[in-house]
Design a protein around this motif. Structure first.
Motif, mmCIF file in Angstrom:
data_model
loop_
_atom_site.group_PDB
_atom_site.id
_atom_site.type_symbol
_atom_site.label_atom_id
_atom_site.label_comp_id
_atom_site.label_asym_id
_atom_site.label_seq_id
_atom_site.Cartn_x
_atom_site.Cartn_y
_atom_site.Cartn_z
ATOM 1 N N GLY A 7 0.803 -1.216 0.000
ATOM 2 C CA GLY A 7 0.000 0.000 0.000
ATOM 3 C C GLY A 7 0.836 1.266 0.000
ATOM 4 N N THR A 8 2.146 1.122 0.038
ATOM 5 C CA THR A 8 3.015 2.301 0.058
ATOM 6 C C THR A 8 3.065 2.981 -1.313
ATOM 7 O OG1 THR A 8 4.323 1.156 1.719
ATOM 8 C CG2 THR A 8 5.315 3.080 0.758
ATOM 9 N N GLY A 9 2.632 2.262 -2.327
ATOM 10 C CA GLY A 9 2.662 2.860 -3.662
ATOM 11 C C GLY A 9 3.841 2.348 -4.455
ATOM 12 N N PRO A 120 6.407 4.148 4.605
ATOM 13 C CA PRO A 120 5.138 4.891 4.547
ATOM 14 C C PRO A 120 5.115 5.964 5.633
ATOM 15 C CG PRO A 120 4.798 2.720 5.494
ATOM 16 C CD PRO A 120 6.234 2.774 5.080
ATOM 17 N N GLU A 125 -2.030 6.449 7.502
ATOM 18 C CA GLU A 125 -1.989 6.838 6.091
ATOM 19 C C GLU A 125 -1.970 5.587 5.209
ATOM 20 O OE1 GLU A 125 -2.401 9.442 4.344
ATOM 21 O OE2 GLU A 125 -1.569 8.785 2.409
ATOM 22 N N LEU A 126 -1.237 4.592 5.670
ATOM 23 C CA LEU A 126 -1.155 3.327 4.932
ATOM 24 C C LEU A 126 -2.538 2.678 4.840
ATOM 25 C CD1 LEU A 126 1.176 1.747 3.654
ATOM 26 C CD2 LEU A 126 1.218 0.344 5.696
ATOM 27 N N ARG A 128 -5.376 4.208 4.983
ATOM 28 C CA ARG A 128 -6.175 5.014 4.046
ATOM 29 C C ARG A 128 -5.857 4.631 2.602
ATOM 30 N NH1 ARG A 128 -5.918 9.170 7.858
ATOM 31 N NH2 ARG A 128 -3.839 9.805 7.178
ATOM 32 N N ARG A 129 -4.545 4.460 2.311
ATOM 33 C CA ARG A 129 -4.145 4.124 0.944
ATOM 34 C C ARG A 129 -4.664 2.745 0.542
ATOM 35 N NH1 ARG A 129 2.149 6.168 0.075
ATOM 36 N NH2 ARG A 129 1.891 8.251 0.920
ATOM 37 N N GLY A 132 -8.334 2.954 -0.020
ATOM 38 C CA GLY A 132 -8.572 3.692 -1.267
ATOM 39 C C GLY A 132 -8.369 2.808 -2.478
ATOM 40 N N ARG A 133 -7.405 1.893 -2.379
ATOM 41 C CA ARG A 133 -7.102 0.996 -3.493
ATOM 42 C C ARG A 133 -8.244 0.012 -3.723
ATOM 43 N NH1 ARG A 133 -1.473 -2.217 -3.105
ATOM 44 N NH2 ARG A 133 -2.572 -3.825 -1.939
ATOM 45 N N SER A 164 8.215 8.078 2.183
ATOM 46 C CA SER A 164 7.212 8.250 1.139
ATOM 47 C C SER A 164 6.382 9.511 1.345
ATOM 48 C CB SER A 164 6.301 7.022 1.107
ATOM 49 O OG SER A 164 5.330 7.171 0.116
ATOM 50 N N SER A 166 4.618 12.211 -1.892
ATOM 51 C CA SER A 166 3.777 12.060 -3.081
ATOM 52 C C SER A 166 4.464 11.090 -4.036
ATOM 53 C CB SER A 166 3.586 13.408 -3.771
ATOM 54 O OG SER A 166 4.823 13.819 -4.330
#
Ligand code: 5GP
Length: 193
Positions: A7-9, A120, A125-126, A128-129, A132-133, A164, A166
């Protein structure tokens, strides 16, 4: 080699970096179910448990780990072939796999190795990400958050850590690291001295 809690992107980051022609992405094998939009042979080689175990037993995996209840592993052949041909290879693997790669006795791997941890901002925040995914249910998200907490403890084992923020910022930092690694004197083949 890059590791980051789920989930960190990191996948988006790797997808972006993959578009660089001079970097080859190592497609991992996994026994986890294919997600919508994922392509077999591109995102992963999706294998059954017995297919995966066969490969493992034949010594075809450079490293392998059980992540969130599924097997993941890096096929050895392609990585060694690319390195022998002078191409950089990008491994997107978890902290257990990273430990195995660091411990590899293969000289080519040791010579090539540079490892990056993507940290992250925080667990909330993780979460949330991940929410969101929308690719994991609540129970799976809870499992990944718990695993993330444990994985984050390993950051100091990595040569580089990106805090991390943006996706654009992360990408700039990631590229800067890859670029600097290529200027390491020991990686250059000069005819002087
Ligand atoms: P996901 O299921 O979200 O694609 O990946 C879950 C986790 O498995 C991520 O932390 C990812 O880095 C890790 N992973 C992906 N491929 C490999 C692999 O070949 N080996 C290991 N050890 N971990 C992997």
């Amino acid at each position: 080699m890059v590791s980051a809690p789920s989930g960190t992107g990191k996948t988006t980051l790797c997808t972006n970096v993959r578009q660089t022609p001079d970097l080859v992405y190592s497609v991992s094998c996994t026994t986890r179910p294919q997600r919508p939009g994922e392509q077999d042979g591109v995102d992963y080689f999706f294998l059954s448990k017995s297919e995966f175990e066969k490969k493992m037993q034949r010594g075809e995996m450079l490293e392998h780990a059980d992540v969130y209840g599924h097997y993941y592993g890096t096929p050895k052949g392609p990585v060694l072939e690319h390195l022998a041909a002078g191409r950089d290879v990008l491994l997107d693997i978890d902290v257990q796999g990273a430990r195995q790669i660091r411990g590899s006795r293969d000289a080519k791997i040791q010579e090539a190795l540079a490892d990056i941890f993507i940290m992250p901002p925080d667990l909330e925040e993780l979460r949330r990400r991940l929410q969101g995914r929308g690719t994991e249910n609540a129970q799976q998200i809870a499992k990944r958050i718990q695993a993330a907490d444990a994985e984050m403890a390993d950051w100091k084992s990595y040569r580089y850590t990106i805090l991390s923020s943006s996706m654009e910022e992360d990408l700039i930092k990631f590229r800067a690291i890859i670029r600097a690694e290529r200027y390491l004197s020991r990686r250059l083949n000069l005819h002087h001295g």
